[in-house]
Write a protein that holds these residues in place. Structure first.
Motif, short mmCIF file in Angstrom:
data_model
loop_
_atom_site.label_atom_id
_atom_site.label_comp_id
_atom_site.label_asym_id
_atom_site.label_seq_id
_atom_site.Cartn_x
_atom_site.Cartn_y
_atom_site.Cartn_z
N PRO A 68 -9.19 -29.85 28.13
CA PRO A 68 -9.85 -28.55 28.37
C PRO A 68 -8.88 -27.39 28.14
N LEU A 69 -9.40 -26.29 27.62
CA LEU A 69 -8.59 -25.11 27.35
C LEU A 69 -8.29 -24.34 28.63
N PRO A 70 -7.08 -23.85 28.76
CA PRO A 70 -6.79 -22.94 29.88
C PRO A 70 -7.52 -21.62 29.69
N ASP A 71 -7.61 -20.83 30.74
CA ASP A 71 -8.23 -19.50 30.65
C ASP A 71 -7.47 -18.64 29.65
N ARG A 72 -8.24 -17.75 29.00
CA ARG A 72 -7.71 -16.78 28.04
C ARG A 72 -6.98 -17.42 26.87
N THR A 73 -7.41 -18.63 26.50
CA THR A 73 -6.90 -19.28 25.30
C THR A 73 -8.08 -19.79 24.48
N GLY A 74 -7.85 -19.99 23.20
CA GLY A 74 -8.92 -20.50 22.35
C GLY A 74 -8.44 -20.75 20.94
N MET A 75 -9.41 -20.94 20.06
CA MET A 75 -9.13 -21.13 18.65
C MET A 75 -10.05 -20.21 17.87
N LEU A 76 -9.45 -19.43 16.95
CA LEU A 76 -10.23 -18.56 16.09
C LEU A 76 -10.32 -19.18 14.70
N PHE A 77 -11.54 -19.40 14.26
CA PHE A 77 -11.82 -19.91 12.93
C PHE A 77 -12.10 -18.72 12.02
N ASP A 78 -11.31 -18.56 10.97
CA ASP A 78 -11.54 -17.51 9.98
C ASP A 78 -12.06 -18.21 8.73
N PHE A 79 -13.28 -17.90 8.34
CA PHE A 79 -13.92 -18.57 7.21
C PHE A 79 -13.61 -17.89 5.88
N GLY A 80 -12.84 -16.80 5.92
CA GLY A 80 -12.39 -16.15 4.70
C GLY A 80 -13.40 -15.21 4.06
N ASP A 81 -14.66 -15.42 4.33
CA ASP A 81 -15.73 -14.54 3.86
C ASP A 81 -16.89 -14.65 4.83
N GLY A 125 -26.53 -18.30 13.52
CA GLY A 125 -27.77 -17.53 13.57
C GLY A 125 -27.88 -16.47 12.50
N GLU A 126 -26.76 -15.95 12.07
CA GLU A 126 -26.71 -15.00 10.96
C GLU A 126 -25.31 -15.10 10.35
N PRO A 127 -25.10 -14.54 9.16
CA PRO A 127 -23.79 -14.66 8.52
C PRO A 127 -22.67 -14.04 9.37
N VAL A 128 -21.54 -14.76 9.45
CA VAL A 128 -20.37 -14.32 10.21
C VAL A 128 -19.10 -14.60 9.41
N ARG A 129 -18.03 -13.98 9.83
CA ARG A 129 -16.71 -14.24 9.23
C ARG A 129 -15.87 -15.12 10.14
N TYR A 130 -16.05 -14.98 11.46
CA TYR A 130 -15.20 -15.66 12.44
C TYR A 130 -16.04 -16.41 13.48
N ALA A 131 -15.41 -17.43 14.07
CA ALA A 131 -15.95 -18.08 15.26
C ALA A 131 -14.77 -18.31 16.21
N LEU A 132 -14.95 -17.93 17.45
CA LEU A 132 -13.93 -18.13 18.48
C LEU A 132 -14.45 -19.17 19.45
#
Length: 158
Positions: A68-81, A125-132
């Motif tokens: 499990p992730l600690p608080d205030r941490t995560g992973m940001l996925f950058d899809f480039g477009d 749900g709609e086009p995005v560039r990032y997912a956190l």
């Protein structure tokens, strides 16, 4: 009995040859770290320490098989477009909040408390560039909702 021992060793060696490269490839994926910030509609700044998932290999690996992730941490996925994004929780043993963000930094959707180890598709749900991805339930605890904005530009590793 000696024949059985040789057979067992041969079977184990075959398994290692078959699964070894897969485990090795998954284990070799590394992530650089950084920090990002969101501004809420109330003017508060929320910072999160992240691992950057920038390559196809990193995005495929994500947070699979992690504690499990600690608080205030995560992973940001950058899809480039900007595009429609689908994700899943296969091999991810902890619930996550998936925050989908467009190229302007606007949060377009939060999939809260996703189901661990599920192969169900979670769509942006709609086009995005990032997912956190952050710990399940943590978006609400932090006050992140669709009125908050990711502060851009991001200081991504080169």
């Amino acid at each position: 009995m000696a024949g059985m021992s040789i057979l067992l060793r041969s079977a184990l060696a075959a398994l290692f040859v078959f699964f070894g490269p897969v485990a090795s490839a998954l284990g070799e994926v590394t992530f650089e770290r950084g920090q990002l910030a969101f501004e809420t509609s109330a003017g508060e700044t929320i910072t999160i320490d992240v691992e950057w998932a920038l390559t196809a290999e990193q995005r495929a690996r994500g947070l699979m098989e992690r504690p499990p992730l600690p608080d205030r941490t995560g992973m940001l996925f950058d899809f480039g477009d900007t595009r429609m994004v689908t994700m899943w929780m296969a091999s991810t043993p902890s619930s996550l909040d998936m925050i989908f963000i467009d190229e302007t930094g606007r949060i377009v959707r939060i999939a809260e408390r996703t189901t661990p180890l599920s192969e169900s598709i979670v769509s942006s749900g709609e086009p995005v560039r990032y997912a956190l991805e952050i710990r399940g339930g943590h978006a609400a605890e932090l006050g992140l909702d669709t009125s908050a904005r990711l502060v851009l530009p991001l200081d991504l590793p080169k």
